[in-house]
Design an enzyme around this catalytic site. Sequence first.
Site, PDB file in Angstrom:
ATOM      1  N   GLU A  57       0.840  -1.205   0.000  1.00 15.63           N
ATOM      2  CA  GLU A  57       0.000   0.000   0.000  1.00 15.63           C
ATOM      3  C   GLU A  57       0.879   1.260   0.000  1.00 15.63           C
ATOM      4  O   GLU A  57       0.600   2.227  -0.700  1.00 15.63           O
ATOM      5  CB  GLU A  57      -0.902   0.030   1.243  1.00 15.63           C
ATOM      6  CG  GLU A  57      -1.900  -1.117   1.326  1.00 15.63           C
ATOM      7  CD  GLU A  57      -1.333  -2.336   2.044  1.00 15.63           C
ATOM      8  OE1 GLU A  57      -0.118  -2.616   1.935  1.00 15.63           O
ATOM      9  OE2 GLU A  57      -2.112  -3.023   2.718  1.00 15.63           O
TER      10      GLU A  57
ATOM     11  N   THR B  71      11.638 -44.152  -6.272  1.00 15.92           N
ATOM     12  CA  THR B  71      12.323 -42.876  -6.075  1.00 15.92           C
ATOM     13  C   THR B  71      13.842 -42.983  -6.019  1.00 15.92           C
ATOM     14  O   THR B  71      14.530 -41.972  -5.971  1.00 15.92           O
ATOM     15  CB  THR B  71      11.823 -42.205  -4.781  1.00 15.92           C
ATOM     16  OG1 THR B  71      12.001 -43.129  -3.706  1.00 15.92           O
ATOM     17  CG2 THR B  71      10.349 -41.837  -4.894  1.00 15.92           C
ATOM     18  N   ALA B  72      14.368 -44.191  -5.974  1.00 19.13           N
ATOM     19  CA  ALA B  72      15.826 -44.391  -6.006  1.00 19.13           C
ATOM     20  C   ALA B  72      16.092 -45.860  -6.300  1.00 19.13           C
ATOM     21  O   ALA B  72      15.240 -46.716  -6.023  1.00 19.13           O
ATOM     22  CB  ALA B  72      16.459 -44.017  -4.664  1.00 19.13           C
TER      23      ALA B  72
ATOM     24  N   ARG C 258      11.726 -24.003  -5.374  1.00 18.31           N
ATOM     25  CA  ARG C 258      12.610 -23.683  -4.246  1.00 18.31           C
ATOM     26  C   ARG C 258      12.655 -22.182  -4.026  1.00 18.31           C
ATOM     27  O   ARG C 258      12.604 -21.708  -2.890  1.00 18.31           O
ATOM     28  CB  ARG C 258      14.029 -24.194  -4.513  1.00 18.31           C
ATOM     29  CG  ARG C 258      14.183 -25.690  -4.359  1.00 18.31           C
ATOM     30  CD  ARG C 258      15.647 -26.071  -4.543  1.00 18.31           C
ATOM     31  NE  ARG C 258      15.839 -27.517  -4.478  1.00 18.31           N
ATOM     32  CZ  ARG C 258      17.004 -28.119  -4.648  1.00 18.31           C
ATOM     33  NH1 ARG C 258      18.083 -27.407  -4.924  1.00 18.31           N
ATOM     34  NH2 ARG C 258      17.094 -29.432  -4.576  1.00 18.31           N
TER      35      ARG C 258
ATOM     36  N   GLU D 130      12.314 -32.139   0.567  1.00 12.89           N
ATOM     37  CA  GLU D 130      12.812 -33.014  -0.500  1.00 12.89           C
ATOM     38  C   GLU D 130      13.604 -34.099   0.209  1.00 12.89           C
ATOM     39  O   GLU D 130      14.793 -33.920   0.473  1.00 12.89           O
ATOM     40  CB  GLU D 130      13.730 -32.253  -1.467  1.00 12.89           C
ATOM     41  CG  GLU D 130      13.031 -31.231  -2.325  1.00 12.89           C
ATOM     42  CD  GLU D 130      13.943 -30.630  -3.409  1.00 12.89           C
ATOM     43  OE1 GLU D 130      14.847 -31.328  -3.911  1.00 12.89           O
ATOM     44  OE2 GLU D 130      13.742 -29.452  -3.730  1.00 12.89           O
TER      45      GLU D 130
ATOM     46  N   GLY E 245      14.033 -38.567   1.399  1.00 14.15           N
ATOM     47  CA  GLY E 245      13.886 -39.956   0.984  1.00 14.15           C
ATOM     48  C   GLY E 245      12.643 -40.575   1.620  1.00 14.15           C
ATOM     49  O   GLY E 245      11.860 -39.891   2.289  1.00 14.15           O
ATOM     50  N   PRO E 246      12.467 -41.897   1.411  1.00 14.74           N
ATOM     51  CA  PRO E 246      11.240 -42.548   1.877  1.00 14.74           C
ATOM     52  C   PRO E 246      11.041 -42.515   3.396  1.00 14.74           C
ATOM     53  O   PRO E 246       9.900 -42.540   3.858  1.00 14.74           O
ATOM     54  CB  PRO E 246      11.382 -43.984   1.373  1.00 14.74           C
ATOM     55  CG  PRO E 246      12.737 -44.111   0.758  1.00 14.74           C
ATOM     56  CD  PRO E 246      13.299 -42.753   0.553  1.00 14.74           C
TER      57      PRO E 246
HETATM   58  N1  LIG Z   1      13.431 -39.243  -5.684  1.00 13.03           N
HETATM   59  C1  LIG Z   1      13.400 -38.289  -4.787  1.00 13.03           C
HETATM   60  O1  LIG Z   1      12.580 -37.342  -4.876  1.00 13.03           O
HETATM   61  C2  LIG Z   1      14.368 -38.323  -3.643  1.00 13.03           C
HETATM   62  C3  LIG Z   1      14.499 -37.209  -2.831  1.00 13.03           C
HETATM   63  C4  LIG Z   1      15.387 -37.256  -1.761  1.00 13.03           C
HETATM   64  C5  LIG Z   1      16.095 -38.436  -1.533  1.00 13.03           C
HETATM   65  N2  LIG Z   1      15.943 -39.480  -2.350  1.00 13.03           N
HETATM   66  C6  LIG Z   1      16.677 -40.731  -2.127  1.00 13.03           C
HETATM   67  O2  LIG Z   1      16.272 -41.233  -0.869  1.00 13.03           O
HETATM   68  C7  LIG Z   1      17.328 -42.028  -0.355  1.00 13.03           C
HETATM   69  C8  LIG Z   1      17.524 -41.662   1.114  1.00 13.03           C
HETATM   70  O3  LIG Z   1      16.352 -42.039   1.799  1.00 13.03           O
HETATM   71  P1  LIG Z   1      16.279 -42.089   3.354  1.00 13.03           P
HETATM   72  O4  LIG Z   1      14.927 -42.587   3.673  1.00 13.03           O
HETATM   73  O5  LIG Z   1      17.485 -42.819   3.889  1.00 13.03           O
HETATM   74  O6  LIG Z   1      16.508 -40.558   3.763  1.00 13.03           O
HETATM   75  P2  LIG Z   1      15.621 -39.374   4.325  1.00 13.03           P
HETATM   76  O7  LIG Z   1      14.202 -39.738   4.411  1.00 13.03           O
HETATM   77  O8  LIG Z   1      15.987 -38.152   3.573  1.00 13.03           O
HETATM   78  O9  LIG Z   1      16.202 -39.208   5.783  1.00 13.03           O
HETATM   79  C9  LIG Z   1      15.815 -40.135   6.755  1.00 13.03           C
HETATM   80  C10 LIG Z   1      16.429 -39.820   8.075  1.00 13.03           C
HETATM   81  O10 LIG Z   1      15.894 -38.622   8.609  1.00 13.03           O
HETATM   82  C11 LIG Z   1      16.080 -38.666   9.987  1.00 13.03           C
HETATM   83  N3  LIG Z   1      14.911 -38.233  10.733  1.00 13.03           N
HETATM   84  C12 LIG Z   1      14.924 -37.307  11.722  1.00 13.03           C
HETATM   85  N4  LIG Z   1      13.733 -37.204  12.270  1.00 13.03           N
HETATM   86  C13 LIG Z   1      12.926 -38.068  11.618  1.00 13.03           C
HETATM   87  C14 LIG Z   1      11.570 -38.421  11.786  1.00 13.03           C
HETATM   88  N5  LIG Z   1      10.789 -37.873  12.716  1.00 13.03           N
HETATM   89  N6  LIG Z   1      11.055 -39.367  10.990  1.00 13.03           N
HETATM   90  C15 LIG Z   1      11.796 -39.952  10.034  1.00 13.03           C
HETATM   91  N7  LIG Z   1      13.107 -39.669   9.841  1.00 13.03           N
HETATM   92  C16 LIG Z   1      13.669 -38.715  10.640  1.00 13.03           C
HETATM   93  C17 LIG Z   1      16.320 -40.145  10.347  1.00 13.03           C
HETATM   94  O11 LIG Z   1      17.670 -40.337  10.727  1.00 13.03           O
HETATM   95  P3  LIG Z   1      18.026 -40.225  12.291  1.00 13.03           P
HETATM   96  O12 LIG Z   1      17.131 -41.187  13.008  1.00 13.03           O
HETATM   97  O13 LIG Z   1      19.449 -40.464  12.402  1.00 13.03           O
HETATM   98  O14 LIG Z   1      17.654 -38.813  12.618  1.00 13.03           O
HETATM   99  C18 LIG Z   1      16.081 -40.886   9.059  1.00 13.03           C
HETATM  100  O15 LIG Z   1      16.869 -42.020   8.891  1.00 13.03           O
HETATM  101  C19 LIG Z   1      18.525 -41.749  -1.181  1.00 13.03           C
HETATM  102  O16 LIG Z   1      18.750 -42.845  -2.050  1.00 13.03           O
HETATM  103  C20 LIG Z   1      18.157 -40.527  -1.962  1.00 13.03           C
HETATM  104  O17 LIG Z   1      18.806 -40.489  -3.213  1.00 13.03           O
HETATM  105  C21 LIG Z   1      15.092 -39.474  -3.393  1.00 13.03           C
END
Ligand SMILES: NC(=O)c1ccc[n+]([C@@H]2O[C@H](COP(=O)([O-])OP(=O)(O)OC[C@H]3O[C@@H](n4cnc5c(N)ncnc54)[C@H](OP(=O)(O)O)[C@@H]3O)[C@@H](O)[C@H]2O)c1
Length: 357
Positions: A46, A154-155, A177, A289, A291-292
């Site tokens: 404004e 996704t991976a 972003r 962004e 992982g699973p």
């Molecule tokens: N295609 C896509 O869009 C995409 C995007 C990103 C990643 N990726 C792929 O995903 C893979 C990695 O997956 P990821 O599942 O290991 O990684 P992530 O989901 O990015 O990270 C998981 C970690 O986050 C931490 N975390 C902290 N608080 C949490 C909570 N409340 N609930 C769940 N997790 C929590 C945990 O570790 P702590 O318990 O140690 O805290 C958990 O192991 C890679 O291969 C990557 O390339 C794909």
Amino acid sequence: MQRAIELGRQARYWSAPNPPVGCVLVRDDQELGAGFTQPAGQAHAEVMALNAAGDATGATGYVTLEPCSHQGQTGPCVSALIDAGAARVVVAVEDPNPQVAGRGIAALRAAGIDVELGEGADQVEADLAGFLLRMRRGYGRITLKIAMSLDGRTAMASGESQWITGEDARADVQRLRAGSDLMVTGVGTVLADDCRLTLRADELPLDGDAKDRALAHPPARMVLDSKGRTPAGAQILEGGQATVVTAANVALGETVHTVELDADAEGRVDIGAWVQYLGEQAFNDIMVEAGPTLSGALLRGGWVDRLIIYQAPKLLGDDARAMAAMKFSALAEAPEFEINEVTRIGADLRIIAAPRG
Ligand SMILES: NC(=O)c1ccc[n+]([C@@H]2O[C@H](COP(=O)([O-])OP(=O)(O)OC[C@H]3O[C@@H](n4cnc5c(N)ncnc54)[C@H](OP(=O)(O)O)[C@@H]3O)[C@@H](O)[C@H]2O)c1
């Protein structure tokens, strides 16, 4: 109002934590002045429009959000409109900020100014969704963005995931972003991909002023890392700008901004506590962004407001990783989404969905 809405969109890359608002002043079918929200601490839309107009006596102001009535970092816009002699103000959406919440409109009316509410409200509700959610419920909009294959993977089993989607989709992610206040990932993705979650000037599909505004105000970055496993040399920590959120008292080095929050039953960062922290930090638009593991936790808990999926015409096979760690024994348990938009981006699809209900 349409022009005010378009102006407001120009503020989306730099106004946070303030909402990106647009304003146009009109008299006798002539535009007198127009403006949009400047970065925090600077003029609101404004005031920009009033300054551009010079004399706004008898003008009608079109403004996308109710003018503020309180003294924040800048003076109240309501007083500026009254002092300028505006005759009529058309407002798209009432500001749910408890410091405003109808008081701006009431003050304009008390000063004898005609006020109309609601024109363009649907568009403004969509454009200001993050800010409006934060004001209405205490924390901003949480968007989960995922790149996946046609078969929902996704991976690869090895963790390899760069790049599932094509260049156009990745450029589109850069734009998303730029419009976010905060980028979030889990430590699993930091360990697997050494991701940075930054804006990259050469990949950001914006032009001129919009690009300059975006690059000057990049989103903050955050890793959820309960036990402090982020390596000291991780790229996301470069420059000392990212925040590592832990659920334990761990030392990650003096240059790493660390925040300790409550742990959940599994010893991980408690998502409820994290979301409260996001509200305290005044983030309007939060984009995850991850992982699973983290994606699954957010989806299972119902924390995701918007799902953006980039789907590439590839099949990764059944030992590749799923989108989210979730298990259901009956179809009736499956969470349902409503698809709001499907767009072809290069060779890929972009699907925008929201939880049903
Ligand atoms: N295609 C896509 O869009 C995409 C995007 C990103 C990643 N990726 C792929 O995903 C893979 C990695 O997956 P990821 O599942 O290991 O990684 P992530 O989901 O990015 O990270 C998981 C970690 O986050 C931490 N975390 C902290 N608080 C949490 C909570 N409340 N609930 C769940 N997790 C929590 C945990 O570790 P702590 O318990 O140690 O805290 C958990 O192991 C890679 O291969 C990557 O390339 C794909």
